[in-house]
Design a protein around this motif. Sequence first.
Motif, PDB file in Angstrom:
ATOM      1  N   LEU A  16      -1.773   8.529 -16.318  1.00  0.00           N
ATOM      2  CA  LEU A  16      -1.644   8.119 -14.921  1.00  0.00           C
ATOM      3  C   LEU A  16      -2.471   6.869 -14.633  1.00  0.00           C
ATOM      4  O   LEU A  16      -2.025   5.968 -13.903  1.00  0.00           O
ATOM      5  CB  LEU A  16      -2.071   9.259 -13.995  1.00  0.00           C
ATOM      6  N   LYS A  17      -3.646   6.825 -15.216  1.00  0.00           N
ATOM      7  CA  LYS A  17      -4.510   5.645 -15.047  1.00  0.00           C
ATOM      8  C   LYS A  17      -3.802   4.401 -15.589  1.00  0.00           C
ATOM      9  O   LYS A  17      -3.789   3.342 -14.944  1.00  0.00           O
ATOM     10  CB  LYS A  17      -5.834   5.869 -15.774  1.00  0.00           C
ATOM     11  N   ASN A  21      -2.454   1.030 -13.489  1.00  0.00           N
ATOM     12  CA  ASN A  21      -2.883  -0.325 -13.879  1.00  0.00           C
ATOM     13  C   ASN A  21      -1.696  -1.195 -14.272  1.00  0.00           C
ATOM     14  O   ASN A  21      -1.619  -2.366 -13.890  1.00  0.00           O
ATOM     15  CB  ASN A  21      -3.877  -0.248 -15.040  1.00  0.00           C
ATOM     16  N   ASP A  22      -0.759  -0.618 -15.024  1.00  0.00           N
ATOM     17  CA  ASP A  22       0.401  -1.390 -15.486  1.00  0.00           C
ATOM     18  C   ASP A  22       1.262  -1.868 -14.321  1.00  0.00           C
ATOM     19  O   ASP A  22       1.919  -2.908 -14.398  1.00  0.00           O
ATOM     20  CB  ASP A  22       1.259  -0.552 -16.441  1.00  0.00           C
ATOM     21  N   ASN A  23       1.285  -1.104 -13.249  1.00  0.00           N
ATOM     22  CA  ASN A  23       2.112  -1.455 -12.091  1.00  0.00           C
ATOM     23  C   ASN A  23       1.319  -2.158 -10.982  1.00  0.00           C
ATOM     24  O   ASN A  23       1.858  -2.401  -9.897  1.00  0.00           O
ATOM     25  CB  ASN A  23       2.781  -0.197 -11.525  1.00  0.00           C
ATOM     26  N   ASN A  24       0.046  -2.467 -11.306  1.00  0.00           N
ATOM     27  CA  ASN A  24      -0.808  -3.188 -10.346  1.00  0.00           C
ATOM     28  C   ASN A  24      -0.822  -2.520  -8.971  1.00  0.00           C
ATOM     29  O   ASN A  24      -0.682  -3.172  -7.922  1.00  0.00           O
ATOM     30  CB  ASN A  24      -0.341  -4.650 -10.194  1.00  0.00           C
ATOM     31  N   ILE A  25      -0.968  -1.208  -8.974  1.00  0.00           N
ATOM     32  CA  ILE A  25      -0.947  -0.459  -7.722  1.00  0.00           C
ATOM     33  C   ILE A  25      -2.325  -0.537  -7.060  1.00  0.00           C
ATOM     34  O   ILE A  25      -3.345  -0.171  -7.654  1.00  0.00           O
ATOM     35  CB  ILE A  25      -0.540   1.004  -7.980  1.00  0.00           C
ATOM     36  N   SER A  26      -2.341  -1.010  -5.843  1.00  0.00           N
ATOM     37  CA  SER A  26      -3.600  -1.247  -5.123  1.00  0.00           C
ATOM     38  C   SER A  26      -4.070   0.005  -4.405  1.00  0.00           C
ATOM     39  O   SER A  26      -3.338   0.998  -4.282  1.00  0.00           O
ATOM     40  CB  SER A  26      -3.405  -2.372  -4.111  1.00  0.00           C
ATOM     41  N   LYS A  27      -5.298  -0.084  -3.895  1.00  0.00           N
ATOM     42  CA  LYS A  27      -5.856   1.015  -3.114  1.00  0.00           C
ATOM     43  C   LYS A  27      -5.010   1.260  -1.868  1.00  0.00           C
ATOM     44  O   LYS A  27      -4.771   2.418  -1.487  1.00  0.00           O
ATOM     45  CB  LYS A  27      -7.300   0.684  -2.731  1.00  0.00           C
ATOM     46  N   SER A  28      -4.537   0.202  -1.236  1.00  0.00           N
ATOM     47  CA  SER A  28      -3.711   0.358  -0.027  1.00  0.00           C
ATOM     48  C   SER A  28      -2.369   1.009  -0.357  1.00  0.00           C
ATOM     49  O   SER A  28      -1.839   1.797   0.439  1.00  0.00           O
ATOM     50  CB  SER A  28      -3.490  -0.992   0.652  1.00  0.00           C
ATOM     51  N   ASP A  29      -1.792   0.686  -1.561  1.00  0.00           N
ATOM     52  CA  ASP A  29      -0.557   1.347  -1.992  1.00  0.00           C
ATOM     53  C   ASP A  29      -0.791   2.845  -2.162  1.00  0.00           C
ATOM     54  O   ASP A  29       0.039   3.678  -1.768  1.00  0.00           O
ATOM     55  CB  ASP A  29      -0.074   0.763  -3.316  1.00  0.00           C
ATOM     56  N   PHE A  65       6.008  12.963 -14.525  1.00  0.00           N
ATOM     57  CA  PHE A  65       5.490  11.593 -14.598  1.00  0.00           C
ATOM     58  C   PHE A  65       5.845  10.849 -13.323  1.00  0.00           C
ATOM     59  O   PHE A  65       6.717  11.273 -12.550  1.00  0.00           O
ATOM     60  CB  PHE A  65       6.035  10.860 -15.830  1.00  0.00           C
ATOM     61  N   LEU A  66       5.146   9.739 -13.089  1.00  0.00           N
ATOM     62  CA  LEU A  66       5.331   8.956 -11.875  1.00  0.00           C
ATOM     63  C   LEU A  66       6.239   7.760 -12.118  1.00  0.00           C
ATOM     64  O   LEU A  66       6.223   7.181 -13.214  1.00  0.00           O
ATOM     65  CB  LEU A  66       3.980   8.456 -11.351  1.00  0.00           C
ATOM     66  N   GLU A  67       7.001   7.414 -11.111  1.00  0.00           N
ATOM     67  CA  GLU A  67       7.765   6.167 -11.091  1.00  0.00           C
ATOM     68  C   GLU A  67       7.390   5.408  -9.822  1.00  0.00           C
ATOM     69  O   GLU A  67       7.001   6.015  -8.810  1.00  0.00           O
ATOM     70  CB  GLU A  67       9.267   6.455 -11.121  1.00  0.00           C
ATOM     71  N   TRP A  68       7.480   4.092  -9.868  1.00  0.00           N
ATOM     72  CA  TRP A  68       7.069   3.239  -8.745  1.00  0.00           C
ATOM     73  C   TRP A  68       8.189   2.258  -8.439  1.00  0.00           C
ATOM     74  O   TRP A  68       8.619   1.496  -9.292  1.00  0.00           O
ATOM     75  CB  TRP A  68       5.789   2.505  -9.124  1.00  0.00           C
ATOM     76  N   ASN A  69       8.711   2.328  -7.225  1.00  0.00           N
ATOM     77  CA  ASN A  69       9.817   1.454  -6.860  1.00  0.00           C
ATOM     78  C   ASN A  69       9.781   1.186  -5.359  1.00  0.00           C
ATOM     79  O   ASN A  69       9.661   2.120  -4.552  1.00  0.00           O
ATOM     80  CB  ASN A  69      11.139   2.106  -7.265  1.00  0.00           C
ATOM     81  N   HIS A  70       9.866  -0.095  -4.983  1.00  0.00           N
ATOM     82  CA  HIS A  70       9.879  -0.487  -3.572  1.00  0.00           C
ATOM     83  C   HIS A  70       8.690   0.096  -2.793  1.00  0.00           C
ATOM     84  O   HIS A  70       8.847   0.661  -1.704  1.00  0.00           O
ATOM     85  CB  HIS A  70      11.190  -0.068  -2.898  1.00  0.00           C
ATOM     86  N   LYS A  71       7.526  -0.016  -3.417  1.00  0.00           N
ATOM     87  CA  LYS A  71       6.278   0.408  -2.774  1.00  0.00           C
ATOM     88  C   LYS A  71       6.214   1.913  -2.503  1.00  0.00           C
ATOM     89  O   LYS A  71       5.488   2.378  -1.624  1.00  0.00           O
ATOM     90  CB  LYS A  71       6.075  -0.351  -1.454  1.00  0.00           C
ATOM     91  N   MET A  72       7.008   2.666  -3.268  1.00  0.00           N
ATOM     92  CA  MET A  72       6.984   4.119  -3.116  1.00  0.00           C
ATOM     93  C   MET A  72       6.910   4.788  -4.481  1.00  0.00           C
ATOM     94  O   MET A  72       7.421   4.266  -5.481  1.00  0.00           O
ATOM     95  CB  MET A  72       8.235   4.611  -2.370  1.00  0.00           C
TER      96      MET A  72
END
Length: 299
Positions: A16-17, A21-29, A65-72
């Motif tokens: 998950l870490k 990091n790979d998706n550059n997910i910020s604290k605000s995200d 597992f997690l996926e990240w798309n359109h800020k969700m």
Amino acid sequence: MKIADLISSINQFESLKKFMNDNNISKSDTQANQNFLENFIQNYHECKEGKLEDCLQTPKGYQPFLEWNHKMFYAGSKHCAHWIKSNKNYEIKKNFIYSDYDVDDNPETLMSYHSKIKKGEVVDNSRIKYLEIVSDIIKNDYKKGVYLSGLPGVGKTFLLQLTANQFALKQKVAFITVSNLIKTIKDGFSNNETQKENLLRTLMNVDCLFIDDIGGEVVTAYSRDEILFTLLNYRMENKKTTFFSANFSLNKLDVIYGVAEINCSDREIIKTKTDRFVERVKGLVTQDHMIMGENKRHS
């Protein structure tokens, strides 16, 4: 949960870490999706290789597992490390539509066998040449196979299985011995007509077909003309990759399959039927390659 605690909980899991990091997910995200992530992390387990009964997932064998798309964030699942360990050779076996052998008994691929040879395993030149032929077929995506011939016990079936395993990494394959094919089809008449039709249809349409010990069955006009010719003619017309193994060279097939028919004594008719069958075999392969060596079953 405080956002800092949520991030800390996520980071304790390496996968998950890395994902964050790979998706550059910020604290605000993370904060914007806090409720989803809290629910996801609540019962999250990260599987390590081991026995399936030791898996803590619900259901066992499936890793979230997690996926990240359109800020969700979205949740998915896949086979976990425990499942993969308990289902070895899955990547090969999942593409076998039909097989007369257990892949777990011979999971090696042609390329892994090639690697052993490069590391110093001693084999005769006929095997090295076969590896080169098949490598060329794969590299250039040729739609023809090889007619692999040689004396009984020299390892033709073994090599054919390695080739089937290799192709199964990327394509749907089937592996069948001719005698078993004929028996299954004939049994279908009295036991299960659908089973017979399904098997023949499967073998006709599969991406790569491996036919072991052609000519080794009890040859009849029916098996030649109604079963094998039907199968091979369809595969030739539709450019389907087909491999064969046999104890006899390709130029001996006309003798083996030139069987007399009960109601036909006309040698010209018999020859014509035999020739059209043999031509289908020839049309499906690049060449007849003979494997040399001694009978390994007696060593």
